[in-house]
Design a protein around this motif. Structure first.
Motif, PDB file in Angstrom:
ATOM      1  N   MET A   1     -32.517 -38.015 -10.570  1.00 49.42           N
ATOM      2  CA  MET A   1     -33.743 -37.630 -10.627  1.00 49.42           C
ATOM      3  C   MET A   1     -34.619 -39.183 -10.359  1.00 49.42           C
ATOM      4  SD  MET A   1     -35.110 -34.772  -7.957  1.00 49.42           S
ATOM      5  CE  MET A   1     -36.589 -35.582  -7.607  1.00 49.42           C
ATOM      6  N   ASN A   2     -33.881 -39.854 -10.888  1.00 47.93           N
ATOM      7  CA  ASN A   2     -34.905 -40.826 -11.865  1.00 47.93           C
ATOM      8  C   ASN A   2     -35.531 -42.181 -10.410  1.00 47.93           C
ATOM      9  OD1 ASN A   2     -35.200 -39.540 -13.839  1.00 47.93           O
ATOM     10  ND2 ASN A   2     -33.657 -40.822 -14.677  1.00 47.93           N
ATOM     11  N   LEU A   3     -36.647 -42.283 -10.238  1.00 50.69           N
ATOM     12  CA  LEU A   3     -36.738 -44.110  -8.876  1.00 50.69           C
ATOM     13  C   LEU A   3     -36.963 -45.033 -10.008  1.00 50.69           C
ATOM     14  CD1 LEU A   3     -39.970 -42.503  -6.956  1.00 50.69           C
ATOM     15  CD2 LEU A   3     -36.863 -43.331  -6.476  1.00 50.69           C
ATOM     16  N   ASN A   4     -36.148 -45.741 -10.135  1.00 46.75           N
ATOM     17  CA  ASN A   4     -36.317 -47.585 -10.303  1.00 46.75           C
ATOM     18  C   ASN A   4     -36.048 -48.668  -9.097  1.00 46.75           C
ATOM     19  OD1 ASN A   4     -32.975 -47.847  -9.784  1.00 46.75           O
ATOM     20  ND2 ASN A   4     -33.049 -46.566 -12.296  1.00 46.75           N
ATOM     21  N   ALA A   5     -35.699 -49.578 -10.141  1.00 49.13           N
ATOM     22  CA  ALA A   5     -35.763 -50.391  -9.192  1.00 49.13           C
ATOM     23  C   ALA A   5     -35.083 -50.719  -7.972  1.00 49.13           C
ATOM     24  CB  ALA A   5     -35.820 -51.987  -9.645  1.00 49.13           C
ATOM     25  N   THR A   6     -33.757 -50.040  -8.444  1.00 44.37           N
ATOM     26  CA  THR A   6     -32.584 -49.911  -7.299  1.00 44.37           C
ATOM     27  C   THR A   6     -33.057 -49.450  -5.964  1.00 44.37           C
ATOM     28  OG1 THR A   6     -31.760 -49.150  -8.938  1.00 44.37           O
ATOM     29  CG2 THR A   6     -30.647 -48.901  -6.902  1.00 44.37           C
ATOM     30  N   PHE A   7     -34.383 -49.090  -5.797  1.00 44.85           N
ATOM     31  CA  PHE A   7     -35.245 -48.707  -4.600  1.00 44.85           C
ATOM     32  C   PHE A   7     -35.706 -50.106  -3.479  1.00 44.85           C
ATOM     33  CE2 PHE A   7     -38.862 -47.346  -6.002  1.00 44.85           C
ATOM     34  CZ  PHE A   7     -39.900 -47.822  -5.518  1.00 44.85           C
TER      35      PHE A   7
ATOM     36  N   ASN B   1     -28.849 -51.150 -16.314  1.00 47.11           N
ATOM     37  CA  ASN B   1     -28.877 -51.956 -17.200  1.00 47.11           C
ATOM     38  C   ASN B   1     -29.566 -51.833 -18.718  1.00 47.11           C
ATOM     39  OD1 ASN B   1     -31.159 -51.350 -16.039  1.00 47.11           O
ATOM     40  ND2 ASN B   1     -32.006 -53.630 -16.144  1.00 47.11           N
ATOM     41  N   LYS B   2     -30.417 -50.351 -18.481  1.00 43.84           N
ATOM     42  CA  LYS B   2     -30.378 -49.723 -20.315  1.00 43.84           C
ATOM     43  C   LYS B   2     -30.458 -48.534 -19.557  1.00 43.84           C
ATOM     44  CE  LYS B   2     -35.279 -51.108 -19.332  1.00 43.84           C
ATOM     45  NZ  LYS B   2     -36.162 -52.144 -20.185  1.00 43.84           N
ATOM     46  N   ALA B   3     -31.140 -47.360 -20.904  1.00 49.98           N
ATOM     47  CA  ALA B   3     -31.067 -45.531 -20.273  1.00 49.98           C
ATOM     48  C   ALA B   3     -32.935 -45.751 -19.623  1.00 49.98           C
ATOM     49  CB  ALA B   3     -31.080 -44.839 -21.939  1.00 49.98           C
ATOM     50  N   GLN B   4     -33.122 -44.729 -18.739  1.00 51.28           N
ATOM     51  CA  GLN B   4     -34.222 -44.791 -17.809  1.00 51.28           C
ATOM     52  C   GLN B   4     -35.004 -43.621 -19.149  1.00 51.28           C
ATOM     53  OE1 GLN B   4     -33.937 -44.097 -14.192  1.00 51.28           O
ATOM     54  NE2 GLN B   4     -36.410 -44.461 -13.628  1.00 51.28           N
ATOM     55  N   LYS B   5     -36.089 -43.774 -19.493  1.00 50.79           N
ATOM     56  CA  LYS B   5     -37.048 -43.725 -20.701  1.00 50.79           C
ATOM     57  C   LYS B   5     -37.773 -42.170 -19.713  1.00 50.79           C
ATOM     58  CE  LYS B   5     -35.797 -44.920 -24.919  1.00 50.79           C
ATOM     59  NZ  LYS B   5     -34.463 -45.224 -23.809  1.00 50.79           N
ATOM     60  N   SER B   6     -38.406 -42.853 -18.453  1.00 52.65           N
ATOM     61  CA  SER B   6     -39.243 -42.227 -17.448  1.00 52.65           C
ATOM     62  C   SER B   6     -39.459 -42.115 -16.214  1.00 52.65           C
ATOM     63  CB  SER B   6     -41.014 -42.763 -17.152  1.00 52.65           C
ATOM     64  OG  SER B   6     -40.870 -44.394 -16.925  1.00 52.65           O
ATOM     65  N   VAL B   7     -40.053 -41.659 -15.383  1.00 53.62           N
ATOM     66  CA  VAL B   7     -39.017 -40.701 -14.036  1.00 53.62           C
ATOM     67  C   VAL B   7     -38.839 -41.767 -12.736  1.00 53.62           C
ATOM     68  CG1 VAL B   7     -39.544 -38.672 -11.868  1.00 53.62           C
ATOM     69  CG2 VAL B   7     -39.816 -38.245 -13.871  1.00 53.62           C
ATOM     70  N   ILE B   8     -39.777 -42.896 -13.206  1.00 55.00           N
ATOM     71  CA  ILE B   8     -40.212 -43.991 -12.408  1.00 55.00           C
ATOM     72  C   ILE B   8     -40.346 -45.044 -13.374  1.00 55.00           C
ATOM     73  CG2 ILE B   8     -41.664 -45.460 -11.140  1.00 55.00           C
ATOM     74  CD1 ILE B   8     -42.762 -42.795  -9.848  1.00 55.00           C
ATOM     75  N   ASP B   9     -39.257 -45.983 -13.453  1.00 54.95           N
ATOM     76  CA  ASP B   9     -39.061 -46.736 -14.266  1.00 54.95           C
ATOM     77  C   ASP B   9     -38.474 -48.391 -13.581  1.00 54.95           C
ATOM     78  OD1 ASP B   9     -38.930 -49.791 -16.043  1.00 54.95           O
ATOM     79  OD2 ASP B   9     -37.890 -48.217 -17.608  1.00 54.95           O
ATOM     80  N   LEU B  10     -39.657 -49.167 -12.949  1.00 56.60           N
ATOM     81  CA  LEU B  10     -38.896 -49.813 -12.161  1.00 56.60           C
ATOM     82  C   LEU B  10     -38.263 -51.163 -13.096  1.00 56.60           C
ATOM     83  CD1 LEU B  10     -41.925 -50.810  -9.550  1.00 56.60           C
ATOM     84  CD2 LEU B  10     -39.413 -49.756  -9.523  1.00 56.60           C
ATOM     85  N   THR B  11     -38.001 -51.420 -14.146  1.00 63.03           N
ATOM     86  CA  THR B  11     -36.779 -52.444 -15.336  1.00 63.03           C
ATOM     87  C   THR B  11     -35.736 -52.046 -14.769  1.00 63.03           C
ATOM     88  OG1 THR B  11     -37.679 -50.794 -17.279  1.00 63.03           O
ATOM     89  CG2 THR B  11     -39.400 -53.013 -16.374  1.00 63.03           C
ATOM     90  N   VAL B  12     -36.053 -50.951 -14.314  1.00 64.83           N
ATOM     91  CA  VAL B  12     -34.161 -50.106 -15.115  1.00 64.83           C
ATOM     92  C   VAL B  12     -33.890 -50.207 -12.990  1.00 64.83           C
ATOM     93  CG1 VAL B  12     -33.074 -48.218 -15.946  1.00 64.83           C
ATOM     94  CG2 VAL B  12     -34.544 -48.717 -16.412  1.00 64.83           C
ATOM     95  N   VAL B  13     -32.403 -50.326 -12.950  1.00 64.07           N
ATOM     96  CA  VAL B  13     -31.757 -50.863 -12.263  1.00 64.07           C
ATOM     97  C   VAL B  13     -30.138 -50.141 -12.484  1.00 64.07           C
ATOM     98  CG1 VAL B  13     -30.601 -52.809 -10.027  1.00 64.07           C
ATOM     99  CG2 VAL B  13     -32.205 -53.517 -11.525  1.00 64.07           C
ATOM    100  N   ASN B  14     -29.851 -49.890 -11.126  1.00 64.52           N
ATOM    101  CA  ASN B  14     -28.621 -48.803 -10.918  1.00 64.52           C
ATOM    102  C   ASN B  14     -27.678 -49.336 -10.529  1.00 64.52           C
ATOM    103  OD1 ASN B  14     -29.328 -46.653 -11.855  1.00 64.52           O
ATOM    104  ND2 ASN B  14     -30.143 -45.614  -9.730  1.00 64.52           N
ATOM    105  N   PHE B  15     -26.410 -50.155 -11.099  1.00 61.24           N
ATOM    106  CA  PHE B  15     -25.471 -51.330 -10.904  1.00 61.24           C
ATOM    107  C   PHE B  15     -24.778 -50.596  -9.596  1.00 61.24           C
ATOM    108  CE2 PHE B  15     -26.922 -53.449 -14.590  1.00 61.24           C
ATOM    109  CZ  PHE B  15     -28.008 -54.247 -14.048  1.00 61.24           C
ATOM    110  N   ASP B  16     -24.207 -49.675  -9.892  1.00 62.74           N
ATOM    111  CA  ASP B  16     -23.484 -48.422  -9.272  1.00 62.74           C
ATOM    112  C   ASP B  16     -24.396 -48.174  -8.137  1.00 62.74           C
ATOM    113  OD1 ASP B  16     -24.963 -46.639  -9.946  1.00 62.74           O
ATOM    114  OD2 ASP B  16     -23.608 -44.986 -11.076  1.00 62.74           O
ATOM    115  N   THR B  17     -24.521 -47.847  -7.441  1.00 66.07           N
ATOM    116  CA  THR B  17     -25.266 -47.616  -6.037  1.00 66.07           C
ATOM    117  C   THR B  17     -25.584 -48.727  -5.395  1.00 66.07           C
ATOM    118  OG1 THR B  17     -27.284 -45.888  -6.899  1.00 66.07           O
ATOM    119  CG2 THR B  17     -27.368 -46.392  -5.792  1.00 66.07           C
TER     120      THR B  17
END
Lengths: 156, 277
Positions: free
Chosen positions: A1-7, B23-39
């Motif tokens: 349930m983490n939001l990131n740049a993917t969205f 690309n790197k482990a996500q530490k906080s709930v919202i972190d816009l520097t992380v990207v889920n490549f698989d999704t």
């Protein structure tokens, strides 16, 4: 349930896919559907028109057949009348011809009779003269007795 | 079931399956520097496949007798078109909204359908090909990732705002934000604005969360069923097959139903943007 740049990337993909469908998928499909609907409508219309044309032409054909039938009956009736008439005429003509022939024969017979009578009369006159000659044993002057002879001829 | 040499315990197995390739482990709930490549990879691939297939059908579409596949796509097009005609009361908007709705349905259905692949199959393929050293974790269903669904629902939010402004113009939209639904008395302005903001937020969040929740739960239950088989007993093996089959059949319904719901709500929300209070 983490939001990131993917969205954010997913949102961009969402719009790109929507745009692609709007541009390249939707219009040809809608056009095909509309064209087919039009085709079907035209086909139904043509079928309806064909049905009407068939109806009117079959009605016309029926009229023609009735007309032809009555015309044929008329012709047959006329022909029958004509044949009766022809037979009557032939009968009449035959009757006339017969009458005429009969009259001609009668006339001929009469003529023959008259001729025979004339000849007979001449012969009787000659016979009478010859008889008288014989009786008188002498030549009688026919000229002197012409009047008597012709009177005798008339009496025969 | 997991193909590694040291068998993980159940919670390790599940945690591993719920870890994204980032690309790197996500530490906080919202972190816009992380990207889920698989999704991203799977959602783009499914979108591309869906659009490509529809494009192929559209390009070969004839007004004559349609083939079976063309008839199927036309059925979908007619259905979406009818729905959008009923819901979105604007000819001009429908030119974009109706195709978008169809794309959303096909795309979401395809992404959800990735759930039908056996939960351990991707990991096994990666293990056999030796890619598991590069791709240490991998989740295949993009709609079981909140980013995937929230991304789409925020796209719908953007469209809601766009059509609100386009139809009612900026002044009308702002007026509506402050004056509806309670009334135009100045004292009521804050409450109106607050309620409207909550409404927009609730629409977007619920749209994304609904799909995510359904698919995440479905995925989780598939993992639990797979763990039954991993007990390596006859009972576990039998239950794996029986329950797995039942859940998979039920999941076909969920996959299509959720795709349909997402499409319909997209239409409804955009349709609401066209109506004044």
């Amino acid at each position: 349930m983490n939001l990131n740049a993917t969205f954010i990337a997913q949102m961009v993909v969402f719009f790109i896919l929507g745009w692609f469908t709007m541009k390249f998928v939707w219009p040809p499909l809608m056009k095909a559907l509309d064209d087919r609907a039009k085709k079907i409508a035209e086909g139904l219309e043509a079928a309806e028109a064909g049905k009407l044309a068939l109806e009117s032409s079959s009605r016309q054909a029926g009229d023609e057949i009735t007309k032809a039938r009555s015309r044929a009956a008329e012709i047959i009736a006329q022909a029958e009348k004509r044949s009766v008439q022809m037979i009557e005429e032939a009968k009449l003509a035959a009757r006339d011809e017969g009458g005429r022939e009969k009259a001609a024969a009668k006339a001929e017979i009469e003529q023959e009779t008259a001729r025979a009578r004339e000849a007979l009369r001449d012969q009787v006159a000659a016979l009478a003269v010859a008889g008288a000659e014989k009786i008188l044993r002498r030549e009688v002057n026919p000229a002197a007795h012409t009047e008597l002879l012709s009177q005798l001829k008339k009496e025969i | 079931m997991a193909a590694s040499t040291e068998a993980p315990n159940a919670s390790e197995y599940i945690v591993h399956h719920l870890t994204h390739l980032t690309n790197k482990a996500q530490k906080s709930v919202i972190d816009l520097t992380v990207v889920n490549f698989d999704t991203l990879f799977w959602s783009v691939l499914m979108g591309a496949i869906g659009c490509f297939v529809m494009w192929r059908v559209a390009r070969a579409a004839t007004a004559g007798v349609p083939g079976r596949f063309q008839a199927l796509v036309e059925l979908l097009v007619e259905f979406v078109n009818d729905q959008s005609k009923n819901i979105v009361n604007n000819e001009e908007s429908r030119k974009f909204v109706a195709p978008l709705a169809m794309t959303v349905f096909v795309w979401v259905a395809l992404m959800n359908s990735l759930d039908f692949l056996p939960v351990d199959l991707p990991a096994m393929i990666l293990g056999v090909t030796g890619l598991d050293h590069v791709i240490h974790a991998h989740r295949i269903v993009p709609t079981a990732d909140l980013n995937g669904t929230i991304g789409m629902s925020l796209g719908v939010l953007v469209l809601m705002l766009y059509y609100n402004i386009k139809i009612k113009h900026l002044g009308g939209f702002v007026h509506e934000l402050f004056c509806a639904p309670f009334g135009s008395h100045p004292l009521l302005w804050p409450f109106n604005l607050l309620l409207n903001l909550i409404e927009f937020a609730a629409k977007s969040v619920s749209l994304g969360m609904r799909l995510f929740g359904n698919m995440y739960a479905g995925e989780l239950i598939f993992m639990l069923i797979a763990l039954l088989g991993a007990t390596a007993t006859w009972w576990g093996f039998g239950m794996h097959m029986v329950v797995g089959t039942i859940w998979a059949i039920f999941h076909i319904l969920i996959v299509l139903l959720q795709a349909f719901i997402f499409m319909m709500l997209t239409l409804v929300y955009i349709g609401q943007a066209h109506e004044g209070h």
